[in-house]
Design a protein around this motif. Structure first.
Motif, PDB file in Angstrom:
ATOM      1  N   PRO A 126       0.819  -1.363  -0.252  1.00  0.00           N
ATOM      2  CA  PRO A 126       0.024   0.144  -0.134  1.00  0.00           C
ATOM      3  C   PRO A 126       0.600   1.468  -0.101  1.00  0.00           C
ATOM      4  O   PRO A 126       0.547   2.311  -0.557  1.00  0.00           O
ATOM      5  CB  PRO A 126      -0.876  -0.246   1.327  1.00  0.00           C
ATOM      6  N   GLY A 127       1.917   1.369   0.835  1.00  0.00           N
ATOM      7  CA  GLY A 127       2.790   2.408   0.805  1.00  0.00           C
ATOM      8  C   GLY A 127       3.432   2.706  -0.785  1.00  0.00           C
ATOM      9  O   GLY A 127       3.993   4.082  -0.789  1.00  0.00           O
ATOM     10  N   ALA A 128       3.476   1.814  -1.714  1.00  0.00           N
ATOM     11  CA  ALA A 128       4.044   2.112  -2.711  1.00  0.00           C
ATOM     12  C   ALA A 128       3.369   3.313  -3.671  1.00  0.00           C
ATOM     13  O   ALA A 128       3.964   4.069  -4.483  1.00  0.00           O
ATOM     14  CB  ALA A 128       4.229   0.910  -3.731  1.00  0.00           C
ATOM     15  N   LEU A 129       1.981   3.099  -3.585  1.00  0.00           N
ATOM     16  CA  LEU A 129       1.057   4.282  -4.132  1.00  0.00           C
ATOM     17  C   LEU A 129       1.314   5.565  -3.770  1.00  0.00           C
ATOM     18  O   LEU A 129       1.373   6.514  -4.396  1.00  0.00           O
ATOM     19  CB  LEU A 129      -0.371   3.697  -4.213  1.00  0.00           C
ATOM     20  N   GLN A 130       1.380   5.719  -2.408  1.00  0.00           N
ATOM     21  CA  GLN A 130       1.706   7.120  -1.749  1.00  0.00           C
ATOM     22  C   GLN A 130       3.035   7.415  -2.192  1.00  0.00           C
ATOM     23  O   GLN A 130       3.129   8.543  -2.374  1.00  0.00           O
ATOM     24  CB  GLN A 130       1.513   6.671  -0.335  1.00  0.00           C
ATOM     25  N   LEU A 131       3.818   6.719  -2.208  1.00  0.00           N
ATOM     26  CA  LEU A 131       5.482   6.964  -2.516  1.00  0.00           C
ATOM     27  C   LEU A 131       5.386   7.590  -4.032  1.00  0.00           C
ATOM     28  O   LEU A 131       5.977   8.344  -4.449  1.00  0.00           O
ATOM     29  CB  LEU A 131       6.356   6.135  -2.245  1.00  0.00           C
ATOM     30  N   ARG A 132       4.651   6.950  -4.829  1.00  0.00           N
ATOM     31  CA  ARG A 132       4.595   7.219  -6.327  1.00  0.00           C
ATOM     32  C   ARG A 132       3.658   8.681  -6.412  1.00  0.00           C
ATOM     33  O   ARG A 132       4.048   9.554  -7.209  1.00  0.00           O
ATOM     34  CB  ARG A 132       3.741   6.288  -7.076  1.00  0.00           C
ATOM     35  N   LEU A 133       2.888   8.663  -5.714  1.00  0.00           N
ATOM     36  CA  LEU A 133       1.933  10.193  -5.693  1.00  0.00           C
ATOM     37  C   LEU A 133       2.873  11.382  -5.198  1.00  0.00           C
ATOM     38  O   LEU A 133       3.037  12.395  -5.842  1.00  0.00           O
ATOM     39  CB  LEU A 133       0.848   9.972  -4.977  1.00  0.00           C
ATOM     40  N   LEU A 134       3.847  11.112  -4.303  1.00  0.00           N
ATOM     41  CA  LEU A 134       4.677  12.001  -3.676  1.00  0.00           C
ATOM     42  C   LEU A 134       5.620  12.477  -4.812  1.00  0.00           C
ATOM     43  O   LEU A 134       6.232  13.431  -5.000  1.00  0.00           O
ATOM     44  CB  LEU A 134       5.479  11.711  -2.460  1.00  0.00           C
ATOM     45  N   GLN A 135       6.163  11.282  -5.539  1.00  0.00           N
ATOM     46  CA  GLN A 135       7.033  11.587  -6.543  1.00  0.00           C
ATOM     47  C   GLN A 135       6.627  12.341  -7.513  1.00  0.00           C
ATOM     48  O   GLN A 135       7.389  13.089  -8.106  1.00  0.00           O
ATOM     49  CB  GLN A 135       7.750  10.201  -7.166  1.00  0.00           C
ATOM     50  N   THR A 136       5.488  12.045  -8.065  1.00  0.00           N
ATOM     51  CA  THR A 136       4.693  12.778  -9.016  1.00  0.00           C
ATOM     52  C   THR A 136       4.627  14.191  -8.549  1.00  0.00           C
ATOM     53  O   THR A 136       4.667  15.211  -9.421  1.00  0.00           O
ATOM     54  CB  THR A 136       3.295  12.202  -9.084  1.00  0.00           C
ATOM     55  N   VAL A 137       4.418  14.613  -7.206  1.00  0.00           N
ATOM     56  CA  VAL A 137       4.278  15.854  -6.877  1.00  0.00           C
ATOM     57  C   VAL A 137       5.588  16.495  -6.865  1.00  0.00           C
ATOM     58  O   VAL A 137       5.937  17.845  -7.248  1.00  0.00           O
ATOM     59  CB  VAL A 137       3.721  16.054  -5.164  1.00  0.00           C
ATOM     60  N   VAL A 138       6.681  15.775  -6.572  1.00  0.00           N
ATOM     61  CA  VAL A 138       8.151  16.472  -6.509  1.00  0.00           C
ATOM     62  C   VAL A 138       8.350  16.783  -8.196  1.00  0.00           C
ATOM     63  O   VAL A 138       9.042  17.779  -8.551  1.00  0.00           O
ATOM     64  CB  VAL A 138       9.228  15.267  -5.930  1.00  0.00           C
ATOM     65  N   ASP A 139       8.033  15.826  -8.996  1.00  0.00           N
ATOM     66  CA  ASP A 139       8.434  16.305 -10.511  1.00  0.00           C
ATOM     67  C   ASP A 139       7.619  17.567 -10.765  1.00  0.00           C
ATOM     68  O   ASP A 139       7.983  18.265 -11.725  1.00  0.00           O
ATOM     69  CB  ASP A 139       7.962  14.998 -11.277  1.00  0.00           C
ATOM     70  N   VAL A 140       6.404  17.662 -10.338  1.00  0.00           N
ATOM     71  CA  VAL A 140       5.524  18.593 -10.957  1.00  0.00           C
ATOM     72  C   VAL A 140       6.210  20.106 -10.360  1.00  0.00           C
ATOM     73  O   VAL A 140       6.331  21.196 -10.908  1.00  0.00           O
ATOM     74  CB  VAL A 140       4.201  18.640 -10.708  1.00  0.00           C
ATOM     75  N   ALA A 141       6.703  20.095  -9.209  1.00  0.00           N
ATOM     76  CA  ALA A 141       6.944  21.163  -8.269  1.00  0.00           C
ATOM     77  C   ALA A 141       8.285  21.537  -8.832  1.00  0.00           C
ATOM     78  O   ALA A 141       8.729  22.705  -8.774  1.00  0.00           O
ATOM     79  CB  ALA A 141       6.919  20.783  -6.862  1.00  0.00           C
ATOM     80  N   ALA A 142       8.908  20.725  -9.430  1.00  0.00           N
ATOM     81  CA  ALA A 142      10.004  21.118 -10.011  1.00  0.00           C
ATOM     82  C   ALA A 142      10.224  22.158 -11.138  1.00  0.00           C
ATOM     83  O   ALA A 142      11.263  22.921 -11.175  1.00  0.00           O
ATOM     84  CB  ALA A 142      11.152  19.824 -10.431  1.00  0.00           C
ATOM     85  N   GLU A 143       9.024  22.139 -11.816  1.00  0.00           N
ATOM     86  CA  GLU A 143       9.010  23.243 -12.711  1.00  0.00           C
ATOM     87  C   GLU A 143       8.584  24.543 -12.428  1.00  0.00           C
ATOM     88  O   GLU A 143       8.423  25.390 -13.351  1.00  0.00           O
ATOM     89  CB  GLU A 143       7.817  22.568 -13.830  1.00  0.00           C
TER      90      GLU A 143
END
Length: 329
Positions: free
Chosen positions: A214-231
């Motif tokens: 279950p924690g993998a989905l949350q980690l993937r979500l946080l990684q997506t947020v980091v990628d979007v915030a980098a722009e």
């Protein structure tokens, strides 16, 4: 004395002329065939200086080298009724000089003519696809057809036959280009579909792995947020899974037995809480949006509290029925 000297000079000049006529030079790549008063002599003269009779004998030299003969372009119709123009080249050499001189008038012209007729006949028995894709088979068939009338009776050997060029009509060339384009497009679609299929299998495996953890989905979500915030965008819209809301609902049901507390927690408040918890360090949600959502949630709770009960609605309806309706004068 003068007459004698003159006679000796004349005899010497005549002998020199006869000697010159009787000596012949035969090259290494040639063979000499001698005719005596028109009759063929059995001996074939090899390379070197050869002596023949100056009167009555005549030597013909025949080259035994491989000769190259070009066949003019021939118009023909294939087995599948396609009109085209084909030209070829022939490599041949003389095996028997006697037959090449005696049995045929001009063996080069004879080979050219039989090559043209054989080329038309072989093309007429083959279809267009065979001519374009299996040219070696056509060359072998053409050589076989030409060997029969030339090797045994004429003393010639056809060593190789090659088709140089095949000229197609413009309409046929356009049709073939369309066919090739359609074939390439079909292959591209098949490759793209195969790639999509392989990608779907990999995504299925990834989804199964995330479902087990279950924690993998949350980690993937946080990684997506980091990628979007980098722009460095001014507005960040972050989706979150509904399972998080269900988790909070189940947790709230375990702490409170009544249903009023569950209804008081508005989904928007839970969404704000989950979003704030999922944001990276240093990133916050605008306060104005949170206050507006809290006000709307409070207004909804007050409306539900002041909403009349079914008994009050029934009493008001009975009172309205008991009141007499005034009549106009």
């Amino acid at each position: 004395m003068i007459v004698l000297i003159t006679l000796l000079v004349i005899v010497g000049v005549a002998g020199l002329i006869l000697l010159t006529m009787s000596v012949h030079d035969v090259q290494q790549y040639q063979r000499g065939v001698v005719f005596r008063f028109g009759r063929l002599l059995p001996d074939i003269r090899g390379p070197g200086l050869r002596l023949i009779r100056p009167i009555g004998d005549r030597m013909r030299k025949v080259s035994v080298q491989t000769e190259v003969l070009g066949v003019p372009a021939q118009g023909a119709i294939t087995a599948d009724n396609v009109t085209l123009t084909v030209d070829a080249v022939i490599y041949f050499r003389v095996l028997d000089p006697v037959k090449a001189l005696v049995n045929v008038t001009d063996y080069r012209a004879a080979v050219s003519q039989i090559a043209q007729t054989s080329l038309r006949s072989v093309i007429g028995r083959a279809d267009l696809d065979t001519l374009l894709s299996d040219r070696d088979h056509v060359n072998a068939e053409l050589k076989k057809v030409m060997d029969a009338p030339t090797e045994e009776p004429w003393g010639l050997r056809i060593e190789r036959v090659e088709i140089k060029d095949i000229a197609l009509p413009e309409s046929m060339m356009r049709s073939m280009s369309k066919q090739a384009e359609a074939e390439r497009e079909r292959r591209a679609r098949v490759i793209a579909a195969d790639g999509e299929f392989q990608a779907s299998q990999r995504l299925t495996d990834a989804a199964a792995t995330m479902a087990d953890t279950p924690g993998a989905l949350q980690l993937r979500l946080l990684q997506t947020v980091v990628d979007v915030a980098a722009e460095k965008n001014s507005t960040l819209v972050m989706p979150f899974p509904v399972e998080l809301l269900r988790f909070f609902e189940q947790h709230d049901d375990g702490q409170h037995d009544g249903t009023s507390a569950h209804r008081e927690t508005h989904p928007s408040v839970l969404a704000d809480a989950v979003t704030a918890a999922a944001l990276p360090a240093g990133m916050t949600v605008p306060t104005a949006n949170c206050d507006a959502r809290a006000d709307r949630a409070q207004l909804a709770r007050e409306r539900r509290t002041n909403w009349p009960t079914p008994e009050q609605v029934a009493d008001e309806a009975s009172a309205r029925d008991a009141t007499p309706t005034p009549t106009p004068n």
